[in-house]
Design an enzyme around this catalytic site. Structure first.
Site, PDB file in Angstrom:
ATOM      1  N   CYS A 400       0.840  -1.203   0.000  1.00  0.00           N
ATOM      2  CA  CYS A 400       0.000   0.000   0.000  1.00  0.00           C
ATOM      3  C   CYS A 400       0.873   1.251   0.000  1.00  0.00           C
ATOM      4  CB  CYS A 400      -0.926  -0.004   1.217  1.00  0.00           C
ATOM      5  SG  CYS A 400      -2.001   1.444   1.297  1.00  0.00           S
ATOM      6  N   CYS A 403      -0.621   4.167   2.095  1.00  0.00           N
ATOM      7  CA  CYS A 403      -0.487   4.005   3.538  1.00  0.00           C
ATOM      8  C   CYS A 403       0.938   4.259   4.011  1.00  0.00           C
ATOM      9  CB  CYS A 403      -0.900   2.594   3.952  1.00  0.00           C
ATOM     10  SG  CYS A 403      -2.578   2.130   3.507  1.00  0.00           S
ATOM     11  N   ASP A 404       1.908   3.676   3.323  1.00  0.00           N
ATOM     12  CA  ASP A 404       3.270   3.604   3.848  1.00  0.00           C
ATOM     13  C   ASP A 404       4.274   4.509   3.153  1.00  0.00           C
ATOM     14  OD1 ASP A 404       2.208   1.606   5.450  1.00  0.00           O
ATOM     15  OD2 ASP A 404       2.758   0.018   4.062  1.00  0.00           O
TER      16      ASP A 404
END
Length: 579
Positions: A400, A403-404
């Site tokens: 992701c 997200c990261d």
């Protein structure tokens, strides 16, 4: 984001401690007018006062401090129930509260131990707003199953949830911790940390993927958890499945609300409805709209959060009606529309489905008795299945980019894949300031030409005709071993992270357990009306394979809902038997 940081006064210029609410006439708003109007309406019903203490240092260059102060000042003007107090990091109050990082925000510290470490930017603001409502109501909002498990806690816990501004899953995980801190204020403290603002703290706990929950110094969890599972792991400090097995061996209650048969326990709520939609992605949301408008009472269940894969798509450029729109924004549009019609339950996993005169759908909290069920369960990221991938998940291996990505700014990463998702991820990471290299097993991309042109324009390098044989490292990722698909030669290339984007695997296991026919690739087999081989069971979206696009998911969801309506009015399977 930069537009939010226009400032007139720094924390260093402000008084060491301020408790008065600013006046609208002398206030420079941070929150846009549209957002202010919406928040003012939702805050109108706050039942109790909420004190928010804001601690900031004296560094005039710390824009996060300024954002935190202005954000809370805005909220206080929008809601009389919100009482702000501003303190310096070197104040007596900071020492009393044990605050050492700037900015830090505390909620009703005389009653609860709830803190946000870092400015609540981006997605984290959702958890911050939810915390206001929960603290105002003096109620945790936990399910009865979660409360029962948490009542067993007999020692102090301090869950710390690391998040990032672009992670749509992080707010729900932060909310899990906050709810526990309210329910067991005697033993639980909750902290939500912006991992991007505090890289040293993140490095201390090896944060490589968010949400990252540090339950104590030795036990952690990666990813969003249903609240019952979160509570189990908070209490037991071990994996929920392991605890469940141990608990069952000792004669404990089966399932205990962790998503393993708990929905069959006595005392759960029983709800009759016409249609249960499994999955709250575009297909499920579309189905809910069309089903309810057709007159079918509909409940949508999702084990995670609303939106599915779209929530982690940085920019959507091929959805009709929007030249370009952030994935999370498109989700908000779709979900807002669907919520006008149907009941949507997030973080509610399905334990079991039983066919009968009524189709029983069991969850940890409810048993739904439905006339029909629709699988819109989507697909999950496909793995490389190479040595080191599982070992370094959350320590350099990610699926992701939204997200990261913030964690890897200024570092070197590989994006593995050649489709739309891979190139979109690569461009997103590049825009965040990550040094990106794309690794593709062929000599041409499958992605849309527009994405390929963008990759070339941005000068993002590509390693062609190469596959990852191994993810290497010590305590975290240090590189990958590549094999040339033409020569067979291998070589090691250093990277700090690996983002995998090589396609998806359909989430069709529960459908298969019911006897639903699957395609060879594991996707659910349907006819052109989205009917499966089992009467009253339908499927739509990514789980049926084919062209996995948002627009096709929406169309198939609508088709499935209309087919369900038609069949429930005039059951075609009864006609077939009488023919």
């Amino acid at each position: 984001m930069s537009g939010l940081f226009k400032k007139k006064e720094t924390a260093a210029q402000a008084a060491d401690t301020q408790t008065q609410t600013p006046t609208p006439e002398a206030h420079e708003w941070l929150i846009p007018e549209e957002g202010r109007d919406q928040l003012q309406k939702v805050f109108a019903g706050l039942p109790g006062d909420v004190t928010i203490e804001v601690y900031t240092g004296g560094d005039p260059k710390n824009l996060f401090d300024d954002y935190a102060r202005r954000f809370v000042a805005d909220l206080a003007l929008l809601a009389p129930r919100i009482k702000p107090a501003f303190h310096g990091l070197d104040s007596d109050m900071a020492r009393k509260r044990g605050v050492t990082l700037s900015p830090t925000l505390l909620f009703n510290p005389e009653e609860y131990r709830i803190r946000f470490t870092g400015a609540p930017l981006g997605e984290e603001a959702r958890a911050f707003i939810e915390a206001i409502f929960l603290v105002s109501a003096r109620t945790s909002g936990l399910s009865q199953a979660a409360k029962t498990i948490l009542a067993q806690l007999d020692g102090a816990r301090s869950p710390r949830v690391f998040s990032s501004p672009g992670c749509p899953y992080c707010p729900a995980q932060c909310a899990n911790a906050i709810k526990c801190a309210i329910e067991r204020s005697d033993l639980v403290s909750a902290e939500c940390v912006n991992a991007d603002e505090f890289p040293d703290l993140s490095a201390r706990y090896g944060v490589g993927s968010v949400p990252h929950t540090q339950f104590d110094e030795s036990y952690k969890g990666i990813g969003l958890m249903p609240e019952e599972r979160f509570v189990v792991e908070l209490v037991a400090l071990k994996d929920a499945e392991r605890w469940l097995n141990e608990h069952a061996a000792k004669g404990g209650a089966h399932g205990a609300g962790t998503g393993q048969g708990a929905g069959q326990d006595a005392g759960v709520e029983v709800t009759e409805t016409d249609l249960v939609v499994l999955g709250a992605g575009p297909a499920g949301l579309s189905a809910a709209i069309y089903a309810e408008r057709s007159g079918l009472a509909t409940v949508v269940l999702d084990k995670g959060i609303v939106g599915g894969q779209v929530t982690v798509t940085p920019v959507v450029e091929n959805y009709p009606g929007f030249t370009d729109i952030a994935g999370i924004k498109l989700v908000e549009v779709l979900s807002s529309h669907a919520r006008q019609y149907a009941t949507i339950r997030e973080n509610e996993s399905v334990d079991d489905i039983k066919l009968g005169r009524r189709i029983e759908v069991h969850t940890p909290r409810n048993v739904f008795l439905a006339r029909a069920v629709l699988f819109a369960t989507g697909a999950q990221w496909r793995k490389l299945d190479v040595p080191g991938e599982d070992r370094f998940y959350g320590k350099g291996v990610s699926y992701c980019a939204s997200c990261d990505g913030f964690v890897y700014r200024g570092r070197k990463v590989a994006v593995v894949g050649g489709g739309n998702t891979a190139l979109t991820d690569a461009l997103h990471l590049h825009n965040l300031g990550v040094e990106v290299t794309v690794i593709h097993r062929r000599d041409t991309f499958r992605a849309e030409k527009a994405l390929q042109d963008s990759l070339t324009r941005e000068g993002i390098p590509v390693i062609w005709n190469a596959v990852v044989e191994e993810v290497m490292g010590d305590t975290e990722v240090r590189g990958v071993r590549l094999r040339d698909t033409k020569t067979g030669e291998t070589r090691d290339v250093p990277f700090d992270g690996v983002f995998v984007a090589i396609g998806h695997v359909p989430n069709s296991e529960q459908a298969a357990d019911l006897g639903v026919d699957l395609e060879p690739d594991g996707s659910i087999k349907v006819d052109r009306h989205m009917r499966t081989n089992i009467p009253r069971v339908y499927a739509a979206g990514d789980v049926i394979g084919g062209v996995r696009q948002i627009v096709t998911a929406v169309g198939s969801g609508a088709t499935a809902a209309l087919s369900a309506f038609e069949d429930l009015q005039q059951p075609r399977w009864k006609k077939d038997k009488s023919a």
